[in-house]
Design a protein around this motif. Sequence first.
Motif, PDB file in Angstrom:
ATOM      1  N   HIS A   1       0.842  21.997  -1.439  1.00 42.76           N
ATOM      2  CA  HIS A   1       1.323  21.384  -0.204  1.00 42.76           C
ATOM      3  C   HIS A   1       2.175  20.190  -0.605  1.00 42.76           C
ATOM      4  CE1 HIS A   1      -1.390  23.650   2.458  1.00 42.76           C
ATOM      5  NE2 HIS A   1      -2.229  23.579   1.444  1.00 42.76           N
ATOM      6  N   LYS A   2       3.360  20.076  -0.029  1.00 47.14           N
ATOM      7  CA  LYS A   2       4.258  18.968  -0.366  1.00 47.14           C
ATOM      8  C   LYS A   2       3.992  17.783   0.564  1.00 47.14           C
ATOM      9  CE  LYS A   2       7.901  21.601  -2.544  1.00 47.14           C
ATOM     10  NZ  LYS A   2       7.293  21.556  -3.813  1.00 47.14           N
ATOM     11  N   LEU A   3       3.729  16.631  -0.056  1.00 48.30           N
ATOM     12  CA  LEU A   3       3.455  15.405   0.684  1.00 48.30           C
ATOM     13  C   LEU A   3       4.487  14.349   0.303  1.00 48.30           C
ATOM     14  CD1 LEU A   3      -0.416  15.103   0.123  1.00 48.30           C
ATOM     15  CD2 LEU A   3       0.770  16.266   1.967  1.00 48.30           C
ATOM     16  N   ALA A   4       4.957  13.609   1.290  1.00 47.98           N
ATOM     17  CA  ALA A   4       5.841  12.473   1.028  1.00 47.98           C
ATOM     18  C   ALA A   4       4.975  11.284   0.646  1.00 47.98           C
ATOM     19  CB  ALA A   4       6.674  12.153   2.259  1.00 47.98           C
ATOM     20  N   LEU A   5       5.290  10.678  -0.495  1.00 43.74           N
ATOM     21  CA  LEU A   5       4.604   9.475  -0.949  1.00 43.74           C
ATOM     22  C   LEU A   5       5.387   8.280  -0.413  1.00 43.74           C
ATOM     23  CD1 LEU A   5       2.531   7.919  -2.634  1.00 43.74           C
ATOM     24  CD2 LEU A   5       3.951   8.368  -4.648  1.00 43.74           C
TER      25      LEU A   5
ATOM     26  N   THR B   1       9.986  10.257  17.400  1.00 37.94           N
ATOM     27  CA  THR B   1       9.230  10.490  18.637  1.00 37.94           C
ATOM     28  C   THR B   1       8.312  11.698  18.538  1.00 37.94           C
ATOM     29  OG1 THR B   1      11.075  11.749  19.556  1.00 37.94           O
ATOM     30  CG2 THR B   1      10.988   9.392  20.081  1.00 37.94           C
ATOM     31  N   ASP B   2       8.457  12.489  17.475  1.00 39.78           N
ATOM     32  CA  ASP B   2       7.537  13.610  17.243  1.00 39.78           C
ATOM     33  C   ASP B   2       6.369  13.208  16.351  1.00 39.78           C
ATOM     34  OD1 ASP B   2       8.880  13.301  14.859  1.00 39.78           O
ATOM     35  OD2 ASP B   2       9.508  15.389  14.687  1.00 39.78           O
ATOM     36  N   GLY B   3       6.328  11.931  15.927  1.00 38.92           N
ATOM     37  CA  GLY B   3       5.250  11.440  15.083  1.00 38.92           C
ATOM     38  C   GLY B   3       5.472  11.670  13.600  1.00 38.92           C
ATOM     39  N   LYS B   4       6.575  12.322  13.239  1.00 41.76           N
ATOM     40  CA  LYS B   4       6.855  12.624  11.837  1.00 41.76           C
ATOM     41  C   LYS B   4       7.790  11.575  11.238  1.00 41.76           C
ATOM     42  CE  LYS B   4       6.180  17.562  12.250  1.00 41.76           C
ATOM     43  NZ  LYS B   4       6.715  18.885  11.949  1.00 41.76           N
ATOM     44  N   PHE B   5       7.656  11.366   9.944  1.00 42.84           N
ATOM     45  CA  PHE B   5       8.541  10.454   9.237  1.00 42.84           C
ATOM     46  C   PHE B   5       9.881  11.145   9.011  1.00 42.84           C
ATOM     47  CE2 PHE B   5       4.495   8.544   8.449  1.00 42.84           C
ATOM     48  CZ  PHE B   5       4.771   7.194   8.413  1.00 42.84           C
ATOM     49  N   ALA B   6      10.963  10.421   9.257  1.00 41.54           N
ATOM     50  CA  ALA B   6      12.316  10.962   9.089  1.00 41.54           C
ATOM     51  C   ALA B   6      13.156   9.950   8.331  1.00 41.54           C
ATOM     52  CB  ALA B   6      12.935  11.247  10.456  1.00 41.54           C
TER      53      ALA B   6
ATOM     54  N   GLU C   1       0.832  -1.202   0.000  1.00 43.91           N
ATOM     55  CA  GLU C   1       0.000   0.000   0.000  1.00 43.91           C
ATOM     56  C   GLU C   1       0.869   1.256   0.000  1.00 43.91           C
ATOM     57  OE1 GLU C   1      -4.199  -0.885   1.958  1.00 43.91           O
ATOM     58  OE2 GLU C   1      -2.593  -0.889   3.440  1.00 43.91           O
ATOM     59  N   GLU C   2       0.284   2.358  -0.447  1.00 45.94           N
ATOM     60  CA  GLU C   2       0.969   3.645  -0.468  1.00 45.94           C
ATOM     61  C   GLU C   2       0.070   4.716   0.126  1.00 45.94           C
ATOM     62  OE1 GLU C   2       1.923   4.481  -4.550  1.00 45.94           O
ATOM     63  OE2 GLU C   2       3.144   2.683  -4.754  1.00 45.94           O
ATOM     64  N   PHE C   3       0.684   5.633   0.837  1.00 41.01           N
ATOM     65  CA  PHE C   3      -0.045   6.773   1.396  1.00 41.01           C
ATOM     66  C   PHE C   3       0.827   8.013   1.266  1.00 41.01           C
ATOM     67  CE2 PHE C   3       2.308   4.790   4.837  1.00 41.01           C
ATOM     68  CZ  PHE C   3       2.930   5.862   5.464  1.00 41.01           C
ATOM     69  N   MET C   4       0.213   9.178   1.448  1.00 38.10           N
ATOM     70  CA  MET C   4       0.937  10.445   1.381  1.00 38.10           C
ATOM     71  C   MET C   4       0.695  11.214   2.671  1.00 38.10           C
ATOM     72  SD  MET C   4       0.201  11.573  -2.556  1.00 38.10           S
ATOM     73  CE  MET C   4      -1.514  11.081  -2.629  1.00 38.10           C
ATOM     74  N   THR C   5       1.734  11.876   3.164  1.00 38.86           N
ATOM     75  CA  THR C   5       1.621  12.657   4.386  1.00 38.86           C
ATOM     76  C   THR C   5       2.496  13.907   4.305  1.00 38.86           C
ATOM     77  OG1 THR C   5       1.868  12.653   6.796  1.00 38.86           O
ATOM     78  CG2 THR C   5       3.408  11.277   5.548  1.00 38.86           C
ATOM     79  N   ASP C   6       2.033  14.952   4.972  1.00 43.70           N
ATOM     80  CA  ASP C   6       2.867  16.163   5.074  1.00 43.70           C
ATOM     81  C   ASP C   6       3.639  16.176   6.387  1.00 43.70           C
ATOM     82  OD1 ASP C   6       0.787  16.688   6.847  1.00 43.70           O
ATOM     83  OD2 ASP C   6       0.398  18.709   6.107  1.00 43.70           O
ATOM     84  N   GLN C   7       3.513  15.123   7.157  1.00 38.55           N
ATOM     85  CA  GLN C   7       4.185  15.033   8.451  1.00 38.55           C
ATOM     86  C   GLN C   7       5.515  14.296   8.290  1.00 38.55           C
ATOM     87  OE1 GLN C   7       2.942  16.640  11.249  1.00 38.55           O
ATOM     88  NE2 GLN C   7       1.601  17.461   9.672  1.00 38.55           N
ATOM     89  N   TYR C   8       6.489  15.015   7.713  1.00 36.25           N
ATOM     90  CA  TYR C   8       7.813  14.432   7.515  1.00 36.25           C
ATOM     91  C   TYR C   8       8.874  15.494   7.762  1.00 36.25           C
ATOM     92  CZ  TYR C   8       7.702  16.532   2.814  1.00 36.25           C
ATOM     93  OH  TYR C   8       7.621  17.394   1.754  1.00 36.25           O
ATOM     94  N   ALA C   9      10.051  15.025   8.107  1.00 36.23           N
ATOM     95  CA  ALA C   9      11.170  15.913   8.456  1.00 36.23           C
ATOM     96  C   ALA C   9      12.029  16.202   7.234  1.00 36.23           C
ATOM     97  CB  ALA C   9      12.018  15.255   9.549  1.00 36.23           C
TER      98      ALA C   9
END
Length: 157
Positions: free
Chosen positions: A139-143, A114-119, A93-101
Amino acid sequence: MLRDNKTIISKPVAADYTASAKVACGMGVVLNTTNKTFAPPSAAGDTNIFLVDKERIPTGMYTALSDFSDYDDIFMTVNIGEYAKLKKYLPGEEFMTDQYAEGVAAGKYVNVGTDGKFAALASGTSRYLCIGIVNDNDHKLALIQVCEAVAAESPTE
């Protein structure tokens, strides 16, 4: 923000847990099954990660408005004590999120900090691979793709 890209439809979603910390949609969290809460993990990793999503239902004074962006704070923030939809993605599966470092890029393995963001992974292994950065209405999202097997950290360039 959390967007499904290639996912299995009609999977069960954990929706009976409340936030024990303020989080944003698209963050990675872990569940506390004892007290039915969720929060970012206490250590960076990729094990038992769920992604936070929220129903986009205006409440309070916002019910008088009619034009909303999915990125409005009322739809993006989950406060302490609030319920959310917690999605667990399966291999393939694939998803996109703006919660990344900073440093997350195509071809890099990532995990949830530990901040909940992808790094980007500096060492160790992960099931999550960033396969691109997508523009979603400015808005930039990590795929991110969930891999079948655990993979080693990204090669250095």
